[in-house]
Design a protein around this motif. Structure first.
Motif, PDB file in Angstrom:
ATOM      1  N   MET A   1       0.811  -1.219   0.000  1.00  8.41           N
ATOM      2  CA  MET A   1       0.000   0.000   0.000  1.00  8.41           C
ATOM      3  C   MET A   1       0.848   1.275   0.000  1.00  8.41           C
ATOM      4  N   PRO A   2       1.888   1.389   0.825  1.00  4.41           N
ATOM      5  CA  PRO A   2       2.712   2.598   0.766  1.00  4.41           C
ATOM      6  C   PRO A   2       3.409   2.751  -0.593  1.00  4.41           C
ATOM      7  N   VAL A   3       3.748   1.629  -1.219  1.00  2.00           N
ATOM      8  CA  VAL A   3       4.414   1.684  -2.524  1.00  2.00           C
ATOM      9  C   VAL A   3       3.470   2.280  -3.569  1.00  2.00           C
ATOM     10  N   LEU A   4       2.210   1.866  -3.541  1.00  2.00           N
ATOM     11  CA  LEU A   4       1.221   2.425  -4.464  1.00  2.00           C
ATOM     12  C   LEU A   4       1.062   3.928  -4.247  1.00  2.00           C
ATOM     13  N   TYR A   5       0.943   4.338  -2.991  1.00  2.00           N
ATOM     14  CA  TYR A   5       0.777   5.757  -2.675  1.00  2.00           C
ATOM     15  C   TYR A   5       1.986   6.569  -3.132  1.00  2.00           C
ATOM     16  N   VAL A   6       3.171   6.035  -2.886  1.00  2.00           N
ATOM     17  CA  VAL A   6       4.390   6.750  -3.282  1.00  2.00           C
ATOM     18  C   VAL A   6       4.486   6.816  -4.804  1.00  2.00           C
ATOM     19  N   ALA A   7       4.178   5.727  -5.487  1.00  2.00           N
ATOM     20  CA  ALA A   7       4.243   5.721  -6.952  1.00  2.00           C
ATOM     21  C   ALA A   7       3.283   6.750  -7.547  1.00  2.00           C
ATOM     22  N   LEU A   8       2.042   6.764  -7.061  1.00  6.63           N
ATOM     23  CA  LEU A   8       1.064   7.740  -7.568  1.00  6.63           C
ATOM     24  C   LEU A   8       1.457   9.161  -7.191  1.00  6.63           C
ATOM     25  N   GLY A   9       1.867   9.343  -5.946  1.00  4.63           N
ATOM     26  CA  GLY A   9       2.267  10.676  -5.495  1.00  4.63           C
ATOM     27  C   GLY A   9       3.444  11.230  -6.274  1.00  4.63           C
ATOM     28  N   ARG A  10       4.418  10.392  -6.567  1.00  7.64           N
ATOM     29  CA  ARG A  10       5.575  10.855  -7.346  1.00  7.64           C
ATOM     30  C   ARG A  10       5.150  11.264  -8.754  1.00  7.64           C
TER      31      ARG A  10
END
Length: 197
Positions: A57-66
């Motif tokens: 979940m944090p990886v998805l958030y970071v990928a989208l946020g970046r």
């Protein structure tokens, strides 16, 4: 970030897999957390089930946020990943494994989900923003643990070797590599053979 978290939760149904929710006091070393790779890698969040864990979940958030231009980093706590907003004017931590987004300081993650000593912070890279190489090391380590659960010991060794290569100073990487080597020797009927580097 909050709007993104709400959209992912409400509109896309992104959830923590309820079968893997356990309090730290009930966590077991044989809980089979890595048995299904869709629970710990991002594709489990983007397929039909839309479920993951603190590994994905944090990886998805970071990928989208970046992609949106947000200054986001992944950060390790013990057996947990979280998000850090790290700009020139502001730094704060976020946990995206619930129904939205929670903000916490570093001290929270020194105690949750598992206590971390100051020595562990120094030798395992906990609570620091990860470099791209360190992020890759984390992903390779997770891959190695999934392969280990599937009794694919040769492949798990390869993943752990690569994880170690990208972050050789983390004690956890060395421990996982040693453990994989022991399991490989046991599986091949060579219990008692000394390990080599």
């Amino acid at each position: 970030m909050l709007i993104m978290a709400v959209v992912l939760y409400e509109d896309y149904g992104i959830r923590y897999n309820p079968k893997l929710i356990a309090s730290p006091t009930n966590a077991l070393s044989d809980d089979r957390f890595f048995a299904d790779s869709s629970d710990v890698f991002i594709y489990g969040l983007t397929d039909q089930k839309h479920m993951g864990t603190c590994s994905s979940m944090p990886v998805l958030y970071v990928a989208l946020g970046r992609r949106l231009g947000y200054p986001l980093k992944l950060v390790k706590a013990k057996n947990h990943l979280f998000i850090r907003w790290e700009s020139s004017s502001e730094t704060f931590n976020m946990d995206a494994t619930g129904k939205g987004l929670e903000r916490y300081d570093d001290d929270h993650f020194k105690h949750w989900p598992f206590p971390i000593t100051e020595d562990e912070i120094k030798v395992d890279g906990y609570l620091k923003s990860l470099s791209p190489e360190e992020e890759l090391s984390v992903f390779l380590s997770i891959r190695g643990q999934c392969l280990m659960e599937a009794s694919r010991f040769d492949e798990s060794m390869s993943a752990f070797k690569e994880a170690y290569r990208f972050a050789p100073n983390w004690n956890g990487n060395r421990a996982l590599l040693d453990y994989a080597q022991t399991r490989l020797l046991e599986n091949n009927g060579h219990v008692g053979v000394s390990k080599s580097n």
